[in-house]
Motif scaffolding. Structure first.
Motif, short mmCIF file in Angstrom:
data_model
loop_
_atom_site.label_atom_id
_atom_site.label_comp_id
_atom_site.label_asym_id
_atom_site.label_seq_id
_atom_site.Cartn_x
_atom_site.Cartn_y
_atom_site.Cartn_z
N ARG A 195 0.82 -1.21 0.00
CA ARG A 195 0.00 0.00 0.00
C ARG A 195 0.86 1.26 0.00
O ARG A 195 0.38 2.34 -0.36
CB ARG A 195 -0.94 -0.01 1.21
CG ARG A 195 -1.92 -1.17 1.17
CD ARG A 195 -2.85 -1.21 2.36
NE ARG A 195 -3.72 -2.40 2.28
CZ ARG A 195 -4.69 -2.68 3.13
NH1 ARG A 195 -4.93 -1.87 4.15
NH2 ARG A 195 -5.42 -3.76 2.98
N ALA A 196 2.12 1.13 0.41
CA ALA A 196 3.01 2.30 0.45
C ALA A 196 3.13 2.95 -0.93
O ALA A 196 3.26 4.17 -1.04
CB ALA A 196 4.38 1.90 0.97
N ALA A 197 3.09 2.11 -1.96
CA ALA A 197 3.26 2.63 -3.33
C ALA A 197 2.23 3.70 -3.64
O ALA A 197 2.50 4.67 -4.36
CB ALA A 197 3.18 1.48 -4.33
N GLY A 198 1.04 3.53 -3.08
CA GLY A 198 -0.03 4.49 -3.33
C GLY A 198 0.28 5.88 -2.78
O GLY A 198 -0.30 6.87 -3.23
N TYR A 199 1.18 5.93 -1.83
CA TYR A 199 1.55 7.22 -1.22
C TYR A 199 2.92 7.69 -1.70
O TYR A 199 3.43 8.70 -1.22
CB TYR A 199 1.55 7.10 0.31
CG TYR A 199 0.26 6.52 0.84
CD1 TYR A 199 -0.90 7.30 0.86
CD2 TYR A 199 0.19 5.20 1.27
CE1 TYR A 199 -2.09 6.75 1.32
CE2 TYR A 199 -1.00 4.66 1.72
CZ TYR A 199 -2.14 5.44 1.74
OH TYR A 199 -3.32 4.90 2.17
N GLY A 200 3.53 6.88 -2.58
CA GLY A 200 4.85 7.25 -3.08
C GLY A 200 5.94 7.18 -2.04
O GLY A 200 6.90 7.96 -2.06
N ILE A 201 5.80 6.28 -1.10
CA ILE A 201 6.84 6.12 -0.07
C ILE A 201 7.36 4.68 -0.11
O ILE A 201 6.67 3.78 -0.61
CB ILE A 201 6.32 6.45 1.35
CG1 ILE A 201 5.22 5.47 1.79
CG2 ILE A 201 5.80 7.89 1.40
CD1 ILE A 201 4.83 5.58 3.28
N PRO A 202 8.55 4.44 0.43
CA PRO A 202 9.06 3.07 0.42
C PRO A 202 8.21 2.16 1.30
O PRO A 202 7.75 2.57 2.36
CB PRO A 202 10.47 3.20 1.03
CG PRO A 202 10.82 4.65 0.95
CD PRO A 202 9.52 5.40 0.98
N GLY A 203 8.01 0.94 0.84
CA GLY A 203 7.30 -0.07 1.63
C GLY A 203 8.05 -1.38 1.52
O GLY A 203 8.33 -1.83 0.41
N VAL A 204 8.43 -1.95 2.63
CA VAL A 204 9.15 -3.22 2.59
C VAL A 204 8.48 -4.22 3.52
O VAL A 204 7.89 -3.86 4.53
CB VAL A 204 10.64 -3.08 2.99
CG1 VAL A 204 11.40 -2.24 1.99
CG2 VAL A 204 10.78 -2.51 4.40
N THR A 205 8.61 -5.48 3.13
CA THR A 205 8.11 -6.57 3.98
C THR A 205 9.32 -7.33 4.50
O THR A 205 10.24 -7.64 3.73
CB THR A 205 7.24 -7.53 3.15
OG1 THR A 205 6.17 -6.77 2.58
CG2 THR A 205 6.65 -8.62 4.04
#
Lengths: 326, 323
Positions: A195-205
């Motif tokens: 979901r981070a992509a939707g805010y233009g921020i890094p998202g990692v699992t």
């Protein structure tokens, strides 16, 4: 990124054990009727609390969840005032007004567990704004569960933090269950980090049972936030060993999941790493465990010996000045 | 004294406090332009976008972030745009802002202001006309004020901004263009200090915000009939100036309580209880209440008018308690 040195690894191990043994002790005390109310324990999830907090400074802020004992312990909060709070004693960190679900220790930047899921996600951009306006280089972390990621304020909070480039890190402590509801039937899309992509921020699992993986991801996210580059989202996938709350019969899940959790015990995992690197032998491990048990015994003794709050104190702390006018 | 509009008096309060204290900032939807009511107009030019924050339509995050900022050293002033929209941030107000200091045993301060443009008028319909102040007096941990004049608006907002606790300021949107005198010098009006807007001896009308003006009109009508009405404006509902209310009732022995919110479970219902508790032996007649009906505020002008308590209703209630 600098890998954690031997001292930090050993500190992390002690912290993991502190959370584990504190929670197990709280469980016994709760079963024995020493702790009133409801408690939500984080046994099996210690790597998230410790991995996140090892990436933080004492003056950084943490917004926690209803399952927040481990976060407070890992942030460096006092075991005495935490245990006394669980007991509802006058010496508790919240003077007996919060209890397990609403613990707070502002002295270590722990701005509260929360009885309402996702609440921290909307507080976080404001703490970040405060950091920006005060021109410090602190960071705020909001921890939330996988269930909480489905509430609207998650979206509002992450969006606002991203717009403001707030020095914030959103950490999803994904233990697969929203209370008694499985992620598969509550969470569209499969990935919360996605979901981070939707805010233009890094998202990692990351593997939330591997404290070093959590630490590494959070260290990068925290460094980014401190540099003024804005928030990140880290999803740490872990497994809840116990029920949603103490006393939960867990009829909604099979024993195999707990067995899976135990087979990937985050405390044992770190111990194995330390042993492989010859930083810890059996005698050291025994010593560390004995020291942590002493701390917990001390906290329990403190809580037991502490007075219950005077009934009049129920009317204090509502406003800055007491007595207040109705 | 300068004669200014209610909205301009609020604007003045914000400017004065933002000049005085760099920790004060304002946040809300469309506040750089200051639409629709003009209260924040021009602040961005003076204080810059860092302290006049145009927010996305995210009420939970606007209000929640204000708490995060307040707990860590800032003094936010939130513009709720329309008080009705607080429903989208109800957890943040009721569970987080109101309770954080208390539940944390006094470890944190929560100095923040929620400005709540509210009230009936101009066929705004059911989602933009509510008088919701009654909801919040029912939540321990919040202070609630409700100014009726430009002078009170400025003085109360300034006090609210300096208060160490969360304060809600209910600004009736039908009053934004009302004019009144405001002192040139700085003035702080303490919370919990009622004001007698018109002295009288036969009946006490306790009224809030727009209904203060309706009560003053009613007092004029009644004067022609030989009835002397005293109009008392509590100015804040929490804390409440019980002494001032009791003092007036001790003189008049008859009470009318006038508000715009719905009759059931409202601020006026609470005021009626307080008067009963404080003044039962002084009362020569049952307390009468003027309030909105228990329906949503409808759109069409005649329907809206039918749901808007006015000076006639106040005058009628006064005549009733004097029978």
């Amino acid at each position: 990124m600098q890998a954690p040195g031997p001292d930090q690894l050993l500190e992390m191990y002690a912290a993991m054990l502190r959370v584990r043994l504190f929670e197990e002790r709280a469980r016994e005390l709760y079963a024995g009727g020493r702790i009133p109310g409801f408690i939500h324990l984080s046994v099996g999830q210690e790597a998230v609390a410790v991995g996140v907090c090892a990436a933080l400074r004492r003056d950084d802020y943490l917004l926690s969840t209803h399952r927040g004992h481990g976060h407070l312990i890992a942030k460096g909060g006092s075991l005495r005032s935490l245990m006394a709070e669980l007991y509802g004693k006058a010496t508790g960190c919240c003077r007996g007004k919060g209890g397990s679900m609403h613990i707070a220790d502002a002295s270590v930047g722990y701005l509260g567990a929360n009885g309402v899921l996702t609440a921290g996600c909307v507080l976080a951009p404001g703490v970040g704004l405060s950091i920006q306006m005060r021109k410090t280089d602190q960071v705020v972390v909001a921890v939330f569960g996988d269930g909480a990621a489905n509430r609207g304020p998650f979206h509002e909070g992450v969006n606002l933090a991203a717009l403001w480039r707030a020095p914030a890190v959103f950490v999803c402590e994904n233990n697969r269950w929203a209370s008694t509801t499985a992620q598969a039937v509550s969470t569209a899309g499969g990935s919360i980090a996605g979901r981070a992509a939707g805010y233009g921020i890094p998202g990692v699992t990351v593997d939330g049972n591997d404290v070093l993986a959590v630490f590494e991801a959070c260290t990068q996210a925290v460094a980014r936030a401190r540099r003024g580059e804005g928030p990140s989202l880290v999803e740490a996938r872990t497994i809840r060993w116990l029920g949603h709350y103490e006393g939960d019969p867990q009829l909604y899940r099979g024993k195999d999941e707990v067995a899976e959790g135990r087979s990937r015990d985050p405390v044992a995992h770190l111990r194995q790493i330390l042993e492989e690197r010859t930083l810890l032998d059996a005698a050291d491990a025994e010593r560390v465990e004995a020291a942590v048990r002493d701390e917990i015994d001390d906290a329990v003794a403190f809580a037991e010996a502490s007075p219950l709050p005077d009934a009049r104190s129920a009317f204090e702390d509502l406003f800055a000045h007491y007595p207040w006018r109705d | 004294m300068a004669t200014v509009e209610y909205a301009a008096a609020l604007n003045l309060a914000l400017r004065e406090e933002m000049r005085r204290d760099p920790r004060v900032y304002v946040i809300g939807e469309d506040i750089v332009l200051g639409v629709p009511f003009g209260v924040t107009k021009g602040l961005a030019e003076e204080f810059g976008p860092e302290r006049v924050l145009n927010a996305p339509i995210s009420e939970a995050a606007i209000v929640g972030s204000a708490l995060g900022a307040a707990m860590t050293g800032l003094r936010p002033v939130v513009d709720m745009h329309f008080a009705d929209f607080v429903t989208c941030a109800m957890d943040e107000v009721a569970n987080q802002i109101a309770k954080s200091r208390y539940m944390f045993g006094g470890q944190v301060d929560c100095p923040l202001v929620l400005r709540m443009p509210y009230g009936i008028g101009k066929s705004a319909g059911g989602h933009h006309s509510n008088s919701v102040e009654g909801w919040f007096i029912n939540i321990p941990g919040l202070k609630v004020c409700i100014p009726s004049t430009p002078r009170d608006a400025r003085g109360l907002l300034k006090t609210a901004i300096r208060d160490p606790d969360p304060v809600m300021v209910f600004e009736h949107r039908g009053l934004y263009r009302a004019v009144g005198e405001v002192p040139e010098e700085e003035e702080l009006i303490p919370l919990g200090s009622a004001d007698v807007k018109r002295a009288g001896s036969d009946v006490t009308v306790i009224a809030t915000a727009r209904m203060v003006h309706a009560a003053l009109e009613a007092a004029e009508l009644l004067a022609r009939e030989g009835i002397s009405a005293e109009v008392v404006d509590p100015r804040s509902l929490v804390p409440l100036d019980r002494e001032a209310l009791a003092g007036s009732v001790a003189k008049t022995h008859r009470v009318v309580i006038a508000e715009e919110g719905p009759m059931r479970g409202s601020a006026g219902a609470w005021l009626a209880w307080v008067v009963t508790e404080e003044c039962f032996d002084d009362l020569d007649a049952p307390i009468a209440r003027v309030a909105g009906p228990n329906v949503p505020i409808p759109f069409s002008p005649p329907l809206e008018a039918a749901c808007t308590p006015d000076s006639e209703a106040v005058a009628a209630a006064c005549r009733r308690v004097l029978k």
